[in-house]
Design a protein around this motif. Structure first.
Motif, PDB file in Angstrom:
ATOM      1  N   VAL A 121       0.842  -1.203   0.000  1.00  0.00           N
ATOM      2  CA  VAL A 121       0.000   0.000   0.000  1.00  0.00           C
ATOM      3  C   VAL A 121       0.874   1.249   0.000  1.00  0.00           C
ATOM      4  N   MET A 122       1.964   1.233   0.781  1.00  0.00           N
ATOM      5  CA  MET A 122       2.883   2.374   0.799  1.00  0.00           C
ATOM      6  C   MET A 122       3.488   2.595  -0.585  1.00  0.00           C
ATOM      7  N   LEU A 123       3.886   1.510  -1.252  1.00  0.00           N
ATOM      8  CA  LEU A 123       4.464   1.622  -2.589  1.00  0.00           C
ATOM      9  C   LEU A 123       3.442   2.172  -3.572  1.00  0.00           C
ATOM     10  N   LEU A 124       2.225   1.673  -3.532  1.00  0.00           N
ATOM     11  CA  LEU A 124       1.184   2.156  -4.427  1.00  0.00           C
ATOM     12  C   LEU A 124       0.894   3.634  -4.201  1.00  0.00           C
ATOM     13  N   MET A 125       0.777   4.051  -2.955  1.00  0.00           N
ATOM     14  CA  MET A 125       0.511   5.465  -2.662  1.00  0.00           C
ATOM     15  C   MET A 125       1.668   6.350  -3.129  1.00  0.00           C
ATOM     16  N   ALA A 126       2.904   5.901  -2.922  1.00  0.00           N
ATOM     17  CA  ALA A 126       4.056   6.697  -3.337  1.00  0.00           C
ATOM     18  C   ALA A 126       4.123   6.819  -4.851  1.00  0.00           C
ATOM     19  N   VAL A 127       3.841   5.746  -5.583  1.00  0.00           N
ATOM     20  CA  VAL A 127       3.855   5.800  -7.048  1.00  0.00           C
ATOM     21  C   VAL A 127       2.775   6.741  -7.558  1.00  0.00           C
ATOM     22  N   LEU A 128       1.577   6.646  -7.000  1.00  0.00           N
ATOM     23  CA  LEU A 128       0.494   7.533  -7.432  1.00  0.00           C
ATOM     24  C   LEU A 128       0.819   8.991  -7.132  1.00  0.00           C
ATOM     25  N   PHE A 129       1.362   9.265  -5.964  1.00  0.00           N
ATOM     26  CA  PHE A 129       1.721  10.633  -5.606  1.00  0.00           C
ATOM     27  C   PHE A 129       2.844  11.156  -6.499  1.00  0.00           C
ATOM     28  N   ASN A 130       3.869  10.333  -6.766  1.00  0.00           N
ATOM     29  CA  ASN A 130       4.966  10.755  -7.636  1.00  0.00           C
ATOM     30  C   ASN A 130       4.473  11.044  -9.049  1.00  0.00           C
ATOM     31  N   ASN A 131       3.579  10.216  -9.577  1.00  0.00           N
ATOM     32  CA  ASN A 131       3.032  10.466 -10.909  1.00  0.00           C
ATOM     33  C   ASN A 131       2.204  11.741 -10.938  1.00  0.00           C
ATOM     34  N   TYR A 132       1.428  11.993  -9.882  1.00  0.00           N
ATOM     35  CA  TYR A 132       0.639  13.219  -9.796  1.00  0.00           C
ATOM     36  C   TYR A 132       1.547  14.444  -9.791  1.00  0.00           C
ATOM     37  N   VAL A 133       2.595  14.422  -8.987  1.00  0.00           N
ATOM     38  CA  VAL A 133       3.524  15.551  -8.915  1.00  0.00           C
ATOM     39  C   VAL A 133       4.239  15.737 -10.246  1.00  0.00           C
ATOM     40  N   ARG A 134       4.669  14.640 -10.876  1.00  0.00           N
ATOM     41  CA  ARG A 134       5.361  14.749 -12.165  1.00  0.00           C
ATOM     42  C   ARG A 134       4.455  15.357 -13.225  1.00  0.00           C
ATOM     43  N   LYS A 135       3.199  14.952 -13.253  1.00  0.00           N
ATOM     44  CA  LYS A 135       2.262  15.518 -14.234  1.00  0.00           C
ATOM     45  C   LYS A 135       2.015  16.988 -13.979  1.00  0.00           C
ATOM     46  N   ARG A 136       1.933  17.393 -12.713  1.00  0.00           N
ATOM     47  CA  ARG A 136       1.710  18.800 -12.383  1.00  0.00           C
ATOM     48  C   ARG A 136       2.933  19.647 -12.754  1.00  0.00           C
TER      49      ARG A 136
END
Length: 141
Positions: A121-136
């Motif tokens: 779950v930690m890995l999934l949340m970190a990947v989603l957050f990193n992708n969100y920040v990269r897109k922004r």
């Protein structure tokens, strides 16, 4: 220091980001990858020697699933799984956060089987957050 201040560090980032593009600008991608694998093997050898000196023997299962934990720590620290982004400082902070959470779960007495679920779950949340920040950040205005 090597990653941020030398051309070899720039080559490492370029190779991790897109090896075809790195090859096109003159980065010796194969040589960089081989050197990184050799350095990783050297570090593993030094670590194994320290373990043998400390415990007096070697056990094959002593490092079981540590690679998964290292990936999680790096991703929590801001590295992308696709490569090309990340810092050593971020990986250190990711390892610190991971260690604090691991000790917190240990002291609460939660079953160790649920700890593996929490790692995912930690890995999934970190990947989603990193992708969100990269897109922004890369968003064109």
């Amino acid at each position: 220091w090597v990653l941020l201040r030398t051309s070899f560090g720039n080559w490492i980032f370029a190779t991790g980001g897109d090896d075809k593009a790195a090859r096109n600008v003159g980065v010796p991608v194969d040589r960089v990858k081989i050197m990184l694998f050799v350095f990783t093997a050297f570090c593993a050898t030094v670590y194994a020697a320290c373990q043998v000196l400390e415990f007096g023997s070697a056990a094959a299962d002593r490092g079981l699933l540590k690679e998964f934990e290292a990936i999680i720590a790096a991703v929590i620290g801001g590295a992308l799984l696709t490569g090309g982004y990340g810092t050593v400082i971020g990986a250190c902070f990711g390892a610190l956060i991971f260690g604090v959470v691991q000790m917190g779960i240990f002291f609460t007495g939660i079953d160790s089987d649920w700890f593996r679920v929490f790692l995912g779950v930690m890995l999934l949340m970190a990947v989603l957050f990193n992708n969100y920040v990269r897109k922004r950040v890369t968003e064109t205005r």
